[in-house]
Scaffold this motif. Sequence first.
Motif, PDB file in Angstrom:
ATOM      1  N   PHE A 185       9.135  -2.194   5.567  1.00  0.00           N
ATOM      2  CA  PHE A 185       9.990  -2.301   6.751  1.00  0.00           C
ATOM      3  C   PHE A 185      10.381  -0.920   7.263  1.00  0.00           C
ATOM      4  CE2 PHE A 185      14.302  -2.512   8.524  1.00  0.00           C
ATOM      5  CZ  PHE A 185      14.096  -3.393   9.578  1.00  0.00           C
ATOM      6  N   TYR A 186      10.807  -0.051   6.348  1.00  0.00           N
ATOM      7  CA  TYR A 186      11.212   1.297   6.767  1.00  0.00           C
ATOM      8  C   TYR A 186      10.013   2.225   6.974  1.00  0.00           C
ATOM      9  CZ  TYR A 186      16.007   0.008   5.669  1.00  0.00           C
ATOM     10  OH  TYR A 186      17.237  -0.600   5.651  1.00  0.00           O
ATOM     11  N   SER A 187       8.811   1.789   6.610  1.00  0.00           N
ATOM     12  CA  SER A 187       7.619   2.601   6.844  1.00  0.00           C
ATOM     13  C   SER A 187       7.011   2.349   8.214  1.00  0.00           C
ATOM     14  CB  SER A 187       6.561   2.311   5.769  1.00  0.00           C
ATOM     15  OG  SER A 187       7.051   2.656   4.488  1.00  0.00           O
ATOM     16  N   LEU A 188       7.387   1.248   8.854  1.00  0.00           N
ATOM     17  CA  LEU A 188       6.870   0.968  10.190  1.00  0.00           C
ATOM     18  C   LEU A 188       7.447   1.960  11.189  1.00  0.00           C
ATOM     19  CD1 LEU A 188       7.125  -2.945  10.221  1.00  0.00           C
ATOM     20  CD2 LEU A 188       5.093  -1.552   9.827  1.00  0.00           C
ATOM     21  N   ARG A 189       6.623   2.340  12.161  1.00  0.00           N
ATOM     22  CA  ARG A 189       7.056   3.334  13.136  1.00  0.00           C
ATOM     23  C   ARG A 189       8.231   2.834  13.972  1.00  0.00           C
ATOM     24  NH1 ARG A 189       1.389   5.858  15.580  1.00  0.00           N
ATOM     25  NH2 ARG A 189       0.608   6.716  13.594  1.00  0.00           N
ATOM     26  N   PHE A 190       8.251   1.536  14.248  1.00  0.00           N
ATOM     27  CA  PHE A 190       9.317   0.984  15.090  1.00  0.00           C
ATOM     28  C   PHE A 190      10.674   1.079  14.402  1.00  0.00           C
ATOM     29  CE2 PHE A 190      11.842  -2.546  16.804  1.00  0.00           C
ATOM     30  CZ  PHE A 190      11.792  -2.227  18.152  1.00  0.00           C
ATOM     31  N   PHE A 191      10.689   0.981  13.059  1.00  0.00           N
ATOM     32  CA  PHE A 191      11.936   1.047  12.301  1.00  0.00           C
ATOM     33  C   PHE A 191      12.085   2.363  11.547  1.00  0.00           C
ATOM     34  CE2 PHE A 191      10.586  -3.436  12.424  1.00  0.00           C
ATOM     35  CZ  PHE A 191      11.664  -3.976  13.115  1.00  0.00           C
ATOM     36  N   GLY A 192      11.313   3.371  11.914  1.00  0.00           N
ATOM     37  CA  GLY A 192      11.368   4.645  11.204  1.00  0.00           C
ATOM     38  C   GLY A 192      12.716   5.328  11.344  1.00  0.00           C
TER      39      GLY A 192
ATOM     40  N   SER B 151       0.825  -1.213   0.000  1.00  0.00           N
ATOM     41  CA  SER B 151       0.000   0.000   0.000  1.00  0.00           C
ATOM     42  C   SER B 151       0.857   1.260   0.000  1.00  0.00           C
ATOM     43  CB  SER B 151      -0.923   0.003   1.223  1.00  0.00           C
ATOM     44  OG  SER B 151      -0.161  -0.005   2.425  1.00  0.00           O
ATOM     45  N   ARG B 152       2.025   1.185   0.593  1.00  0.00           N
ATOM     46  CA  ARG B 152       2.921   2.339   0.654  1.00  0.00           C
ATOM     47  C   ARG B 152       3.571   2.627  -0.695  1.00  0.00           C
ATOM     48  NH1 ARG B 152       4.017   7.057   3.207  1.00  0.00           N
ATOM     49  NH2 ARG B 152       6.239   7.503   3.215  1.00  0.00           N
ATOM     50  N   MET B 153       3.678   1.615  -1.556  1.00  0.00           N
ATOM     51  CA  MET B 153       4.322   1.789  -2.860  1.00  0.00           C
ATOM     52  C   MET B 153       3.629   2.843  -3.712  1.00  0.00           C
ATOM     53  SD  MET B 153       7.090   0.021  -3.480  1.00  0.00           S
ATOM     54  CE  MET B 153       7.097  -0.177  -5.259  1.00  0.00           C
ATOM     55  N   PHE B 154       2.318   2.962  -3.574  1.00  0.00           N
ATOM     56  CA  PHE B 154       1.585   3.967  -4.342  1.00  0.00           C
ATOM     57  C   PHE B 154       2.014   5.377  -3.933  1.00  0.00           C
ATOM     58  CE2 PHE B 154      -1.017   0.175  -4.458  1.00  0.00           C
ATOM     59  CZ  PHE B 154      -1.430   0.119  -5.777  1.00  0.00           C
ATOM     60  N   THR B 155       2.221   5.575  -2.621  1.00  0.00           N
ATOM     61  CA  THR B 155       2.661   6.884  -2.150  1.00  0.00           C
ATOM     62  C   THR B 155       4.090   7.170  -2.571  1.00  0.00           C
ATOM     63  OG1 THR B 155       1.201   6.650  -0.229  1.00  0.00           O
ATOM     64  CG2 THR B 155       2.917   8.322  -0.102  1.00  0.00           C
ATOM     65  N   VAL B 156       4.953   6.161  -2.483  1.00  0.00           N
ATOM     66  CA  VAL B 156       6.354   6.355  -2.850  1.00  0.00           C
ATOM     67  C   VAL B 156       6.493   6.684  -4.333  1.00  0.00           C
ATOM     68  CG1 VAL B 156       8.584   5.199  -3.027  1.00  0.00           C
ATOM     69  CG2 VAL B 156       7.199   4.893  -0.984  1.00  0.00           C
ATOM     70  N   MET B 157       5.800   5.936  -5.179  1.00  0.00           N
ATOM     71  CA  MET B 157       5.864   6.220  -6.613  1.00  0.00           C
ATOM     72  C   MET B 157       5.226   7.557  -6.944  1.00  0.00           C
ATOM     73  SD  MET B 157       7.594   3.763  -7.680  1.00  0.00           S
ATOM     74  CE  MET B 157       7.520   4.233  -9.413  1.00  0.00           C
ATOM     75  N   GLY B 158       4.194   7.951  -6.188  1.00  0.00           N
ATOM     76  CA  GLY B 158       3.594   9.266  -6.390  1.00  0.00           C
ATOM     77  C   GLY B 158       4.552  10.394  -6.059  1.00  0.00           C
ATOM     78  N   GLN B 159       5.477  10.153  -5.115  1.00  0.00           N
ATOM     79  CA  GLN B 159       6.476  11.165  -4.790  1.00  0.00           C
ATOM     80  C   GLN B 159       7.607  11.209  -5.809  1.00  0.00           C
ATOM     81  OE1 GLN B 159       7.684  10.069  -0.846  1.00  0.00           O
ATOM     82  NE2 GLN B 159       5.804  10.805   0.123  1.00  0.00           N
ATOM     83  N   LEU B 160       7.898  10.085  -6.443  1.00  0.00           N
ATOM     84  CA  LEU B 160       8.990  10.032  -7.414  1.00  0.00           C
ATOM     85  C   LEU B 160       8.570  10.510  -8.798  1.00  0.00           C
ATOM     86  CD1 LEU B 160      10.605   6.590  -6.485  1.00  0.00           C
ATOM     87  CD2 LEU B 160      11.390   8.868  -5.834  1.00  0.00           C
ATOM     88  N   LEU B 161       7.317  10.274  -9.147  1.00  0.00           N
ATOM     89  CA  LEU B 161       6.843  10.629 -10.478  1.00  0.00           C
ATOM     90  C   LEU B 161       6.143  11.984 -10.461  1.00  0.00           C
ATOM     91  CD1 LEU B 161       5.392   7.175 -11.579  1.00  0.00           C
ATOM     92  CD2 LEU B 161       7.626   8.144 -12.154  1.00  0.00           C
ATOM     93  N   VAL B 162       5.937  12.526 -11.645  1.00  0.00           N
ATOM     94  CA  VAL B 162       5.236  13.797 -11.805  1.00  0.00           C
ATOM     95  C   VAL B 162       3.748  13.509 -11.970  1.00  0.00           C
ATOM     96  CG1 VAL B 162       4.995  15.875 -13.203  1.00  0.00           C
ATOM     97  CG2 VAL B 162       7.250  14.852 -12.859  1.00  0.00           C
ATOM     98  N   LYS B 163       2.948  14.050 -11.065  1.00  0.00           N
ATOM     99  CA  LYS B 163       1.511  13.821 -11.106  1.00  0.00           C
ATOM    100  C   LYS B 163       0.850  14.697 -12.166  1.00  0.00           C
ATOM    101  CE  LYS B 163       1.167  12.623  -6.214  1.00  0.00           C
ATOM    102  NZ  LYS B 163       0.502  12.911  -4.922  1.00  0.00           N
TER     103      LYS B 163
END
Length: 489
Positions: free
Chosen positions: A365-372, A213-225
């Motif tokens: 993994f890096y999106s979890l609060r414990f490993f932020g 689910s986080r991949m959509f946000t990450v790709m939205g930040q990398l690409l031009v909307k």
Amino acid sequence: MDADEVSIREQNFHSQVREYTICFLLFAILYIVSYFIIRRYKRKGDEQEDEDAIVNRISLFLSTFTLAVSAGAVLLLPFSIISNEILLSFPHSYYIQWLNGSLIHGLWNLASLFSNLCLFVLMPFAFFFLESEGFAGLKKGIKARILETVVMLILLALLIFGIVWVASALIDNDAASMESLYDLWEFYLPYLYSCISLMGCLLLLLCTPVGLSRMFTVMGQLLVKPTILEDLDEQIYIITLEEEAIMRRLNGISSPLEYNTKQLEQELNNVKRMKTKLERRKKASAWERNLVYPTVMILLLTKTAISVLLVACNILCLLVDETAMPKGSRGPGIGNASLSTFGFVGAALEIILIFYLMVSSVVGFYSLRFFGDFTPRKDDTTMTKIIGNCVSILVLSSALPVMSRTLGITRFDLLGDFGRFNWLGNFYIVLSYNLLFAILTTLSLVRKFTSAVREELLKALGLDKLHLSHNARDSETAKPSVNGHQKTL
């Protein structure tokens, strides 16, 4: 007869030398790539010419070795799948005689061996060696630090041995199983690695749905909307005025007691970063804005949907067919038959899904609060944090082939010690793992795509101040825009 035996021995010797040479070349490539990756994130201030510099350099080499082993574990299953299809397509080709079942089995065994070596020896040694100072009363130096590190490793090994022995006695109270733990190489290390693999698969079960689910946000930040009902020139003008106002405050035109200098510098960096993004969106071509972004989002959604459908089909196969279990079923062997119904196209799809799941698991993994706070930063990551990241990636990558086979993403049999894990033969564990993955992934996607609607419903009901659905990492509805107002649906 003697001449035939000598010829057979020579052929076996040359084949072994060729296999070891290929393995060495592949690992050398992975090691070089891993070295440049770690150097990109390693803090530059750690490069002094003293005793600590030698310790940091040794820890750097060990971490690079571990990261290379992790990359090899990730590439292991895709390489085996594509090799099987190549051997089926060109069974008698002279140029691919080096690609055979013996090489594939050797790579699996080496991956298992090096994973155990890195996880139980090299990484603990690197961490204790980095933190060691030498025993009191001894002369300070490298030898004293090595002695302290070796003693700590021995104590850690005794502690882990006792914990695993007690756990085995509680779970399987059998004299034969407890005596088998005394056989260090054949039973104890595979049993311990099986426990680590189970924890890695559970960590993947937690990280992968979040990452999908986080991949959509990450790709939205990398690409031009796409630019819909937006005036980029006006936003750039406003952000430029804000940048100039902050710079005037930093230059001392305004009262110096009104704002903290560090806070103003952070605000200025955020404004510059946002201005750069707006300028990039303005310079982007029409096809990049209106074609690339929707295409990538559709591809992400398609791959996620295919993954969930494959897991659902695997659940049905587990209920009606015992051969669907990841342990106990043995296929026709490498190069004898295609393991995919759609042949080479199906194998290519399996490889794409395996890489997609691995990338999603790392993002999750890096999106979890414990490993932020565990996320590495460019040129500002300490050696201790690099060691922790290498261990985490090693655990995830070693569990990736097991998870892919357990979820039914691929039908390729687990080779080497990967197929000897006892919990892979437990029907209830495998079925529960598939059910939890499908449920968690579906819930994560539903939560992702309905977050904006939920925010608007809460605002309409007057419950937005309770922060019932607020998520600082993933929500884009509460992100401040360049003009200071809140973005709404």
